[in-house]
Motif scaffolding. Structure first.
Motif, PDB file in Angstrom:
ATOM      1  N   ARG A   2       0.812  -1.268  -0.131  1.00 51.91           N
ATOM      2  CA  ARG A   2       0.136  -0.061   0.095  1.00 51.91           C
ATOM      3  C   ARG A   2       1.025   1.278   0.128  1.00 51.91           C
ATOM      4  NH1 ARG A   2      -4.030   1.094   4.866  1.00 51.91           N
ATOM      5  NH2 ARG A   2      -2.697   3.098   5.334  1.00 51.91           N
ATOM      6  N   LEU A   3       0.511   2.097  -0.936  1.00 53.35           N
ATOM      7  CA  LEU A   3       1.306   3.365  -0.907  1.00 53.35           C
ATOM      8  C   LEU A   3       0.597   4.446  -0.716  1.00 53.35           C
ATOM      9  CD1 LEU A   3       3.842   5.169  -1.559  1.00 53.35           C
ATOM     10  CD2 LEU A   3       3.019   4.795  -4.214  1.00 53.35           C
ATOM     11  N   ASP A   4       0.714   5.406   0.128  1.00 46.81           N
ATOM     12  CA  ASP A   4       0.127   6.590   0.376  1.00 46.81           C
ATOM     13  C   ASP A   4       1.060   7.640   0.137  1.00 46.81           C
ATOM     14  OD1 ASP A   4      -1.986   5.548   1.526  1.00 46.81           O
ATOM     15  OD2 ASP A   4      -1.270   5.321   3.584  1.00 46.81           O
ATOM     16  N   ILE A   5       0.503   8.616  -0.893  1.00 50.33           N
ATOM     17  CA  ILE A   5       1.237   9.805  -1.230  1.00 50.33           C
ATOM     18  C   ILE A   5       0.656  11.195  -0.632  1.00 50.33           C
ATOM     19  CG2 ILE A   5       2.366  11.420  -2.892  1.00 50.33           C
ATOM     20  CD1 ILE A   5       2.213   8.655  -4.832  1.00 50.33           C
ATOM     21  N   VAL A   6       1.361  11.798   0.268  1.00 46.14           N
ATOM     22  CA  VAL A   6       0.606  12.985   1.033  1.00 46.14           C
ATOM     23  C   VAL A   6       1.432  14.192   0.157  1.00 46.14           C
ATOM     24  CG1 VAL A   6       0.623  14.369   3.117  1.00 46.14           C
ATOM     25  CG2 VAL A   6       0.653  11.809   3.067  1.00 46.14           C
ATOM     26  N   SER A   7       0.373  15.120  -0.257  1.00 45.62           N
ATOM     27  CA  SER A   7       0.926  15.999  -1.153  1.00 45.62           C
ATOM     28  C   SER A   7      -0.052  17.148  -1.159  1.00 45.62           C
ATOM     29  CB  SER A   7       0.921  15.637  -2.783  1.00 45.62           C
ATOM     30  OG  SER A   7       1.177  16.701  -3.568  1.00 45.62           O
ATOM     31  N   LEU A   8       0.311  18.572  -1.542  1.00 47.14           N
ATOM     32  CA  LEU A   8      -0.737  19.476  -1.956  1.00 47.14           C
ATOM     33  C   LEU A   8      -1.489  19.514  -3.316  1.00 47.14           C
ATOM     34  CD1 LEU A   8       1.191  22.452  -0.408  1.00 47.14           C
ATOM     35  CD2 LEU A   8      -0.830  21.234   0.714  1.00 47.14           C
ATOM     36  N   PHE A   9      -0.839  18.808  -4.177  1.00 49.57           N
ATOM     37  CA  PHE A   9      -1.303  18.609  -5.450  1.00 49.57           C
ATOM     38  C   PHE A   9      -1.459  16.948  -5.729  1.00 49.57           C
ATOM     39  CE2 PHE A   9       1.060  22.474  -4.950  1.00 49.57           C
ATOM     40  CZ  PHE A   9       0.234  23.194  -5.377  1.00 49.57           C
ATOM     41  N   PRO A  10      -2.394  16.483  -5.299  1.00 47.20           N
ATOM     42  CA  PRO A  10      -2.489  14.843  -5.641  1.00 47.20           C
ATOM     43  C   PRO A  10      -2.892  14.554  -6.931  1.00 47.20           C
ATOM     44  CG  PRO A  10      -4.675  15.841  -4.225  1.00 47.20           C
ATOM     45  CD  PRO A  10      -3.422  16.906  -4.292  1.00 47.20           C
ATOM     46  N   ASP A  11      -3.444  15.462  -7.656  1.00 50.01           N
ATOM     47  CA  ASP A  11      -3.623  15.001  -9.119  1.00 50.01           C
ATOM     48  C   ASP A  11      -2.511  14.967  -9.894  1.00 50.01           C
ATOM     49  OD1 ASP A  11      -6.322  15.058  -8.730  1.00 50.01           O
ATOM     50  OD2 ASP A  11      -6.900  17.126  -9.600  1.00 50.01           O
ATOM     51  N   ILE A  12      -1.089  15.439  -9.515  1.00 54.87           N
ATOM     52  CA  ILE A  12       0.025  15.395 -10.295  1.00 54.87           C
ATOM     53  C   ILE A  12       0.317  13.892 -10.371  1.00 54.87           C
ATOM     54  CG2 ILE A  12       2.367  15.530 -10.377  1.00 54.87           C
ATOM     55  CD1 ILE A  12       1.620  18.627  -9.335  1.00 54.87           C
ATOM     56  N   CYS A  13       0.247  13.212  -9.221  1.00 57.59           N
ATOM     57  CA  CYS A  13       0.763  11.910  -8.818  1.00 57.59           C
ATOM     58  C   CYS A  13      -0.381  10.783  -9.494  1.00 57.59           C
ATOM     59  CB  CYS A  13       0.859  11.491  -7.600  1.00 57.59           C
ATOM     60  SG  CYS A  13       2.264  12.421  -6.770  1.00 57.59           S
ATOM     61  N   ARG A  14      -1.653  11.309  -9.119  1.00 61.94           N
ATOM     62  CA  ARG A  14      -2.654  10.615  -9.601  1.00 61.94           C
ATOM     63  C   ARG A  14      -2.900  10.350 -10.987  1.00 61.94           C
ATOM     64  NH1 ARG A  14      -6.592  13.313  -7.422  1.00 61.94           N
ATOM     65  NH2 ARG A  14      -6.878  11.887  -5.635  1.00 61.94           N
ATOM     66  N   GLY A  15      -2.548  11.370 -11.774  1.00 61.33           N
ATOM     67  CA  GLY A  15      -2.890  11.205 -13.320  1.00 61.33           C
ATOM     68  C   GLY A  15      -1.766  10.357 -13.792  1.00 61.33           C
ATOM     69  N   ALA A  96      15.447   1.897  -4.799  1.00 58.99           N
ATOM     70  CA  ALA A  96      14.110   1.429  -5.237  1.00 58.99           C
ATOM     71  C   ALA A  96      13.967  -0.098  -4.874  1.00 58.99           C
ATOM     72  CB  ALA A  96      14.109   1.552  -6.868  1.00 58.99           C
ATOM     73  N   ARG A  97      14.856  -0.894  -4.972  1.00 52.92           N
ATOM     74  CA  ARG A  97      14.618  -2.246  -4.517  1.00 52.92           C
ATOM     75  C   ARG A  97      14.508  -2.663  -3.047  1.00 52.92           C
ATOM     76  NH1 ARG A  97      18.576  -3.240  -8.882  1.00 52.92           N
ATOM     77  NH2 ARG A  97      20.437  -3.033  -7.417  1.00 52.92           N
ATOM     78  N   GLU A  98      15.157  -1.706  -2.020  1.00 50.36           N
ATOM     79  CA  GLU A  98      14.932  -1.535  -0.842  1.00 50.36           C
ATOM     80  C   GLU A  98      13.510  -1.362  -0.453  1.00 50.36           C
ATOM     81  OE1 GLU A  98      16.472   1.222   3.081  1.00 50.36           O
ATOM     82  OE2 GLU A  98      17.753   0.528   1.531  1.00 50.36           O
ATOM     83  N   LEU A  99      12.827  -0.032  -1.073  1.00 46.32           N
ATOM     84  CA  LEU A  99      11.753   0.236  -0.677  1.00 46.32           C
ATOM     85  C   LEU A  99      10.661  -0.546  -1.402  1.00 46.32           C
ATOM     86  CD1 LEU A  99      11.997   4.207  -1.410  1.00 46.32           C
ATOM     87  CD2 LEU A  99      12.022   3.123   0.729  1.00 46.32           C
ATOM     88  N   ALA A 100      10.759  -1.447  -2.313  1.00 49.11           N
ATOM     89  CA  ALA A 100       9.912  -2.352  -3.033  1.00 49.11           C
ATOM     90  C   ALA A 100       9.556  -3.553  -1.945  1.00 49.11           C
ATOM     91  CB  ALA A 100      10.249  -2.824  -4.260  1.00 49.11           C
ATOM     92  N   VAL A 145       9.759   8.197  -7.820  1.00 49.31           N
ATOM     93  CA  VAL A 145      10.049   7.274  -6.757  1.00 49.31           C
ATOM     94  C   VAL A 145       8.912   6.015  -6.766  1.00 49.31           C
ATOM     95  CG1 VAL A 145      10.534   6.859  -4.335  1.00 49.31           C
ATOM     96  CG2 VAL A 145      11.489   8.637  -5.375  1.00 49.31           C
ATOM     97  N   ALA A 146       7.573   6.476  -6.861  1.00 44.83           N
ATOM     98  CA  ALA A 146       6.678   5.700  -6.800  1.00 44.83           C
ATOM     99  C   ALA A 146       6.861   4.539  -8.082  1.00 44.83           C
ATOM    100  CB  ALA A 146       5.405   6.321  -6.688  1.00 44.83           C
ATOM    101  N   ASP A 147       6.954   5.029  -8.980  1.00 53.41           N
ATOM    102  CA  ASP A 147       6.921   4.443 -10.398  1.00 53.41           C
ATOM    103  C   ASP A 147       8.252   3.411 -10.362  1.00 53.41           C
ATOM    104  OD1 ASP A 147       6.063   4.366 -13.474  1.00 53.41           O
ATOM    105  OD2 ASP A 147       8.359   3.881 -13.350  1.00 53.41           O
ATOM    106  N   ALA A 148       9.236   3.915  -9.962  1.00 51.71           N
ATOM    107  CA  ALA A 148      10.601   3.073  -9.800  1.00 51.71           C
ATOM    108  C   ALA A 148      10.415   1.923  -8.852  1.00 51.71           C
ATOM    109  CB  ALA A 148      11.664   3.835  -9.329  1.00 51.71           C
ATOM    110  N   VAL A 149       9.739   2.286  -7.692  1.00 55.55           N
ATOM    111  CA  VAL A 149       9.514   1.237  -6.780  1.00 55.55           C
ATOM    112  C   VAL A 149       8.510   0.287  -7.143  1.00 55.55           C
ATOM    113  CG1 VAL A 149       8.786   0.684  -4.276  1.00 55.55           C
ATOM    114  CG2 VAL A 149      10.519   2.625  -4.746  1.00 55.55           C
ATOM    115  N   LEU A 150       7.183   0.679  -7.517  1.00 52.58           N
ATOM    116  CA  LEU A 150       6.061  -0.228  -7.920  1.00 52.58           C
ATOM    117  C   LEU A 150       6.481  -1.060  -9.035  1.00 52.58           C
ATOM    118  CD1 LEU A 150       3.365   2.171  -7.265  1.00 52.58           C
ATOM    119  CD2 LEU A 150       4.208   0.590  -5.633  1.00 52.58           C
TER     120      LEU A 150
END
Length: 226
Positions: A2-15, A96-100, A145-150
């Motif tokens: 499960r990945l939670d991304i905390v941001s002021l602009f969530p649509d940047i990551c969501r899209g 990235a491998r560590e966070l995965a 970072v999310a893309d590289a990890v996931l």
């Protein structure tokens, strides 16, 4: 994961993360991504999350109250909290491998002049940077970072070996040259070894090319190899 991304602009990551391979991984249930709007945790009707820095200076600083409220509401026993900041350790494939391997990852996106230091001291497990440059906000960095990890999670790439043969794989080398049809294009021919069907010769050629390409383009990656 499960990945939670905390941001002021969530649509940047969501899209970005709704498309292509990561989008398919979400629809297949291989990963759960939640995009958290920090303003939802503000405690005033104007949804204020920032203020001017003590001591003066340009820019604004993210306040501790909404960050504490947000992050603490997300924390679980297995949570690992990452702050995206230019002051962090430079991100690479090893990280990235560590966070995965984490089961619950929380990425906090810095913005403006950063976050109140008390948040960093209390709630952040590690700080990550994409390099020695500054972006307009941490949501852009968090998406990378999310893309590289996931993509390293089992099943996300379809064939798990896809992440082993690419650049910065298990041995840290750059990837070998790739070719596809046609075998000859504008008088440029594909190396004959790739066409003869001898898998042992192909494997040797590819390893040689990886070493040559790494030596020419990123020689520092070969330090310690000998």
């Amino acid at each position: 994961m499960r990945l939670d991304i905390v941001s002021l602009f969530p649509d940047i990551c969501r899209g970005a993360l709704a498309e292509s391979i990561i989008g398919r991984a979400q629809r297949a249930g291989l990963v759960e991504i939640r995009h958290i709007d920090l303003r939802d945790y503000a405690n005033d009707r104007h949804r204020t999350v920032d203020d001017s820095p003590f001591g003066g200076g340009a820019g604004m600083v993210l306040r501790p109250e909404p960050l504490f409220a947000c992050i603490e509401s997300l924390l679980q026993d297995d949570s690992h909290v990452v702050l995206m900041t230019p002051q962090g350790s430079v991100f690479n494939q090893g990280k990235a491998r560590e966070l995965a391997k984490k089961t619950h990852l929380i990425i906090v996106c810095g913005h403006y002049e950063g976050i109140d230091e008390r948040v960093r001291q209390t709630l952040i497990d590690e700080e990550i940077s994409l390099g020695d440059f500054v972006l307009t906000n941490g949501a852009i960095a968090a998406t990378v970072v999310a893309d590289a990890v996931l993509r390293l999670l089992p099943g996300v790439l379809g064939k798990d070996e896809s992440s082993q043969d690419e650049s910065f794989g298990a041995d840290g080398l750059l990837e070998y040259p790739q070719y596809t049809r046609p075998a000859v294009f504008r008088e440029m021919a594909v190396p004959e070894v790739l066409l003869n069907g001898n898998h042992a010769e192909i494997a040797r050629w590819r390893q040689q090319q990886r070493l040559l390409r790494t030596a020419r383009r990123r020689p520092e990656l070969l330090e310690g190899e000998g």
